[in-house]
Design a protein around this motif. Sequence first.
Motif, PDB file in Angstrom:
ATOM      1  N   LEU A 158      43.219  46.029  35.017  1.00 31.05           N
ATOM      2  CA  LEU A 158      42.080  45.117  34.966  1.00 31.05           C
ATOM      3  C   LEU A 158      42.394  43.934  34.055  1.00 31.05           C
ATOM      4  O   LEU A 158      42.815  44.111  32.916  1.00 31.05           O
ATOM      5  CB  LEU A 158      40.837  45.858  34.453  1.00 31.05           C
ATOM      6  CG  LEU A 158      39.575  45.014  34.278  1.00 31.05           C
ATOM      7  CD1 LEU A 158      39.077  44.496  35.629  1.00 31.05           C
ATOM      8  CD2 LEU A 158      38.480  45.828  33.584  1.00 31.05           C
ATOM      9  N   GLU A 161      36.756  41.055  33.710  1.00 31.29           N
ATOM     10  CA  GLU A 161      35.512  41.622  34.217  1.00 31.29           C
ATOM     11  C   GLU A 161      34.566  40.471  34.552  1.00 31.29           C
ATOM     12  O   GLU A 161      33.583  40.223  33.865  1.00 31.29           O
ATOM     13  CB  GLU A 161      34.904  42.573  33.185  1.00 31.29           C
ATOM     14  CG  GLU A 161      35.755  43.812  32.946  1.00 31.29           C
ATOM     15  CD  GLU A 161      35.044  44.827  32.073  1.00 31.29           C
ATOM     16  OE1 GLU A 161      34.371  45.701  32.617  1.00 31.29           O
ATOM     17  OE2 GLU A 161      35.183  44.715  30.854  1.00 31.29           O
ATOM     18  N   PRO A 253      35.610  41.398  39.504  1.00 31.83           N
ATOM     19  CA  PRO A 253      36.736  41.557  38.573  1.00 31.83           C
ATOM     20  C   PRO A 253      38.067  41.139  39.199  1.00 31.83           C
ATOM     21  O   PRO A 253      38.235  41.169  40.420  1.00 31.83           O
ATOM     22  CB  PRO A 253      36.722  43.063  38.282  1.00 31.83           C
ATOM     23  CG  PRO A 253      36.130  43.666  39.526  1.00 31.83           C
ATOM     24  CD  PRO A 253      35.113  42.684  40.021  1.00 31.83           C
TER      25      PRO A 253
END
Length: 302
Positions: A158, A161, A253
Amino acid sequence: MDINLARTFLEIVSSRSFAQAAEQLHVTQTAVSARVKTLEDLLGRKLFVRNKAGASMTAAGEQFVRHAMALVQAWEQARHQMTVPPGRRALVTVGCEISLWHPLLLDWLLWMRQGAPDLALRTEVGLAEDLLERVAHGTLDIVIAYAPRQRPGLRIELLIEEKLVLVSTTPGVQAPEAADYVYVDWGPEFSAQHSLAFPELSSVGVSSSLGPLGLEYLLTVGGAGYFRQNVVLSHVKAGRLHRVPGAPEFLYPAYAVYAANADMKVLQPALTGLRQVAAGRPAAKAQKTGGNVRKTRLSPPR
């Protein structure tokens, strides 16, 4: 082993069809069948079961997937490193989904210029599925994508976000109107959620598959639309755009995808740069030490 055998195997795995694999590889279906037969003879195992629905892997085929990916990726990495220009120790290739490149890629290039000047860089923008296929096959080192699906041999990290928020050029707007609404296609998940939240906006005068284009149009002629929160933040602060109060927000995201067996001495500075710019520090000043990046001073977040 002929690298084309592994490529052909992976193409069949991806498409689940000998015919589609032949089309993608620009060869005949007979050639694809011959390559699979050669590969099965070399391995001493049957890799596919063909039926009316296409081709499905045997247990041996499933076991061979990660090895085939490693073979192709190693070959592509070796081939790319042969094109490294003088004065650079390695080449890093990064692909970014169309809706995510701005301003992430530019900020990353500027960060890398200071943080890892010994690396040669190549960037590409394209469709997520095409880019993910290429990182799986080793022709790209890193891909930045929204909601990538998990594949064997790939790591997913990731980065941002991010959220999609509703903004308008007119302050005090309570609900967007179809006449001045700019619809950006942020993907199937957004489309489904947007349709539920705004059924009256199912048909609008202007739509775009490219976020930056839709935003520039909106800023020029006025109206409302959904855009990435981090991208519109500066316009909101400057008073050019205004958040629509009470409007639903949609998650969007961004992830970095790269091979699990990648050479991290090469990729680590690039990933560090992506993490830094994703965190809002695009002007990081750094020094290279032993293939790693040591940060000496960071500009404040924008």
